[in-house]
Design an enzyme around this catalytic site. Structure first.
Site, PDB file in Angstrom:
ATOM      1  N   ILE A  46       0.844  -1.213   0.000  1.00  0.00           N
ATOM      2  CA  ILE A  46       0.000   0.000   0.000  1.00  0.00           C
ATOM      3  C   ILE A  46       0.867   1.246   0.000  1.00  0.00           C
ATOM      4  CG2 ILE A  46      -1.775   1.320   1.196  1.00  0.00           C
ATOM      5  CD1 ILE A  46      -2.516  -1.171   2.743  1.00  0.00           C
ATOM      6  N   GLY A  49       7.190   4.247   4.042  1.00  0.00           N
ATOM      7  CA  GLY A  49       7.650   5.498   4.647  1.00  0.00           C
ATOM      8  C   GLY A  49       9.115   5.364   4.984  1.00  0.00           C
ATOM      9  N   VAL A  54       3.916  -0.595   4.371  1.00  0.00           N
ATOM     10  CA  VAL A  54       2.554  -0.975   4.748  1.00  0.00           C
ATOM     11  C   VAL A  54       1.995  -1.855   3.628  1.00  0.00           C
ATOM     12  CG1 VAL A  54       0.254  -0.136   5.368  1.00  0.00           C
ATOM     13  CG2 VAL A  54       2.269   1.192   6.033  1.00  0.00           C
ATOM     14  N   LYS A  69       1.477  -2.782   8.915  1.00  0.00           N
ATOM     15  CA  LYS A  69       2.691  -1.958   8.838  1.00  0.00           C
ATOM     16  C   LYS A  69       3.833  -2.745   9.449  1.00  0.00           C
ATOM     17  CE  LYS A  69       4.429   2.572  10.237  1.00  0.00           C
ATOM     18  NZ  LYS A  69       4.036   3.958  10.447  1.00  0.00           N
ATOM     19  N   ASP A 173       3.866  15.189  13.874  1.00  0.00           N
ATOM     20  CA  ASP A 173       4.220  15.024  12.456  1.00  0.00           C
ATOM     21  C   ASP A 173       2.953  15.111  11.599  1.00  0.00           C
ATOM     22  OD1 ASP A 173       5.890  14.739  10.295  1.00  0.00           O
ATOM     23  OD2 ASP A 173       6.131  12.567  10.505  1.00  0.00           O
TER      24      ASP A 173
HETATM   25  N1  LIG Z   1      -4.173   1.828   8.057  1.00  0.00           N
HETATM   26  C1  LIG Z   1      -3.821   2.152   6.815  1.00  0.00           C
HETATM   27  N2  LIG Z   1      -4.661   1.934   5.784  1.00  0.00           N
HETATM   28  C2  LIG Z   1      -4.303   2.248   4.520  1.00  0.00           C
HETATM   29  N3  LIG Z   1      -3.123   2.802   4.177  1.00  0.00           N
HETATM   30  C3  LIG Z   1      -2.239   3.043   5.156  1.00  0.00           C
HETATM   31  C4  LIG Z   1      -2.534   2.737   6.514  1.00  0.00           C
HETATM   32  N4  LIG Z   1      -1.470   3.115   7.262  1.00  0.00           N
HETATM   33  C5  LIG Z   1      -0.557   3.620   6.411  1.00  0.00           C
HETATM   34  N5  LIG Z   1      -1.004   3.575   5.147  1.00  0.00           N
HETATM   35  C6  LIG Z   1      -0.281   4.012   3.921  1.00  0.00           C
HETATM   36  O1  LIG Z   1       1.095   3.731   4.045  1.00  0.00           O
HETATM   37  C7  LIG Z   1       1.873   4.931   3.947  1.00  0.00           C
HETATM   38  C8  LIG Z   1       3.055   4.853   4.914  1.00  0.00           C
HETATM   39  O2  LIG Z   1       2.572   4.708   6.237  1.00  0.00           O
HETATM   40  P1  LIG Z   1       3.199   5.510   7.453  1.00  0.00           P
HETATM   41  O3  LIG Z   1       3.155   6.988   7.176  1.00  0.00           O
HETATM   42  O4  LIG Z   1       2.519   5.051   8.687  1.00  0.00           O
HETATM   43  O5  LIG Z   1       4.711   4.989   7.385  1.00  0.00           O
HETATM   44  P2  LIG Z   1       6.032   5.638   8.000  1.00  0.00           P
HETATM   45  O6  LIG Z   1       7.176   4.766   7.623  1.00  0.00           O
HETATM   46  O7  LIG Z   1       5.853   5.841   9.458  1.00  0.00           O
HETATM   47  O8  LIG Z   1       6.078   7.017   7.243  1.00  0.00           O
HETATM   48  P3  LIG Z   1       6.851   8.367   7.577  1.00  0.00           P
HETATM   49  O9  LIG Z   1       7.933   8.426   6.550  1.00  0.00           O
HETATM   50  O10 LIG Z   1       5.818   9.458   7.370  1.00  0.00           O
HETATM   51  O11 LIG Z   1       7.306   8.285   8.976  1.00  0.00           O
HETATM   52  C9  LIG Z   1       0.885   6.067   4.251  1.00  0.00           C
HETATM   53  O12 LIG Z   1       1.220   7.271   3.619  1.00  0.00           O
HETATM   54  C10 LIG Z   1      -0.405   5.498   3.704  1.00  0.00           C
HETATM   55  O13 LIG Z   1      -0.497   5.756   2.329  1.00  0.00           O
END
Ligand SMILES: Nc1ncnc2c1ncn2[C@@H]1O[C@H](COP(=O)(O)OP(=O)(O)OP(=O)(O)O)[C@@H](O)[C@H]1O
Length: 374
Positions: A46, A49, A54, A69, A173
């Site tokens: 999906i 990040g 995810v 995730k 954030d």
């Molecule tokens: N529960 C969910 N349902 C659908 N899509 C999701 C969900 N959680 C996250 N995503 C998708 O996955 C992407 C990455 O998730 P997330 O921002 O939590 O990751 P991260 O590694 O913590 O990112 P960042 O670089 O912002 O810290 C989000 O932008 C979103 O598109």
């Protein structure tokens, strides 16, 4: 742009070198599956990040679909920091679950694979994509947001932030990439890896709170510390003596007090809201001149926010209404003057809005995503 963290500031936290599975593992009442990666079939990716990815997954027994995730914590740059973020995220999601928060993705379970070095969160799948992509697509199509649409989306974000803050959590954030769109078109706040939970350090005089280092490391903290919500919580968050100084967030949306490394409070999230409002109104980012603008330059720009804001507002005339300008100036402002949800709700920008309906997600969103059934 990725969130910036200065590792040295985070080493204050006392996190066990091996993540404590008992503290990280979690199962919601509804989830009947096993806390094991083999119980899930990966359907598709999906998103990803800075800290992980995810995936859309199916639980093999129930055939239920979830967003999973995964965050890798070995062979990464700052493993301790990654672990700390993982616990923060898990704890904030558990808190939101316990409070039945409709503005956060529900967490069904979390578990850690200490052999592979991965944290897993099995969440409700929010199928409408992220708000950044939605805004970007609109921009590319040349369809500007109407005032009514902006009012709706900003009001939704106010509801997200207000509930999150009411549990003693700062998000830190808030940015369009971390905002998800649910099947009906409502906004859901995601990615709690940068969040911070205040700790109930009950004193002889009753509740007192501090940004104690232990806050991010305690696995059960999210569900425990705010069962007794303090009567005076909002004033705690405003009190500079009890606020936080870690440098955290994403440059473009970071509040000036965060960039400057001085004390900050929940109001830093409302600055970010102001930066998002500016983008929705003008279609341009406030502190980013071009795609080549460096993070360092963005930080400098935020330091010089007063002049830059005036120029940006002037440049955006006549596309920016007086009332929108006024709200932007109430949010992109010194922390001591910045308004929070209470002030925002009274602002004339939101005249006529049904706050009760917004809170209950009963106001019809201006856009409903088309969900791919495959
Ligand atoms: N529960 C969910 N349902 C659908 N899509 C999701 C969900 N959680 C996250 N995503 C998708 O996955 C992407 C990455 O998730 P997330 O921002 O939590 O990751 P991260 O590694 O913590 O990112 P960042 O670089 O912002 O810290 C989000 O932008 C979103 O598109």
């Amino acid at each position: 742009m990725e969130p910036i963290l200065i590792p040295s500031q985070h080493n204050r936290l006392n996190i066990p070198t091996e993540p404590n599975e008992d503290e990280f593992n979690y199962k919601s009442d509804e989830f009947k599956g096993q806390l094991n990666i083999d119980s899930f079939e990966i359907l598709s990716n999906i998103g990803s990040g800075s800290y992980g990815e995810v995936n859309l997954v199916k639980e093999k027994n129930s055939q239920e679909v979830y967003a999973m995730k995964k965050i890798f914590y070995v062979d990464v740059n700052d493993s301790e920091l990654v672990k700390k973020r993982a616990f923060r995220e898990r704890n904030a999601m558990v808190t939101c679950n316990n409070k039945n928060n409709k503005r956060a993705p529900k967490l069904f379970c979390s578990f850690v694979d200490s052999i592979e070095g991965v944290f897993y969160y099995v969440m409700e799948y929010i199928p409408g994509g992220d708000f950044n992509t939605f805004c970007y697509d609109r921009l590319v199509e040349g369809k500007k947001f109407t005032d009514e649409e902006i009012k709706f989306y900003i009001a939704e974000l106010v509801c997200c932030l207000e509930s999150f803050h009411s549990y003693g959590l700062l998000h830190r954030d808030v940015k369009p990439e971390n905002i998800l769109i649910n099947k009906d078109g409502h906004l859901i706040l995601g990615d709690f890896g940068s969040s911070k939970q205040a700790v109930n350090t009950t004193s002889s005089s009753g509740f007192s709170f501090s940004g104690s280092p232990s806050s991010a490391g305690s696995g059960s903290l999210g569900s425990r510390s705010f069962d007794n919500t303090p009567p005076n919580f909002s004033s705690f968050l405003r009190n500079p003596n009890n606020s936080y100084t870690s440098y955290i967030g994403t440059p473009q949306y970071m509040a000036v007090e965060v960039v400057q490394g001085v004390n900050y409070s929940k109001l830093c999230d409302y600055w970010s809201l102001g930066a998002i409002l500016f983008e929705l109104v003008t279609g341009t980012a406030l502190f980013v001149e071009s795609p080549d603008t460096t993070e360092q330059k963005i930080r400098e720009n935020i330091g010089n926010w007063r002049g830059l804001l005036n120029t940006a507002i002037q440049k955006s005339q006549p596309n920016i209404s007086k009332v929108a300008e006024s709200l932007i100036r109430e949010l992109i402002s010194p922390e001591r003057k910045r308004i929070d949800a209470t002030g925002i709700k009274k602002h004339p920008f939101f005249e006529g809005i049904d706050w009760e309906g917004m809170l209950n997600l009963t106001v019809e969103p201006p856009f409903k995503p088309t969900i791919d059934k495959n």
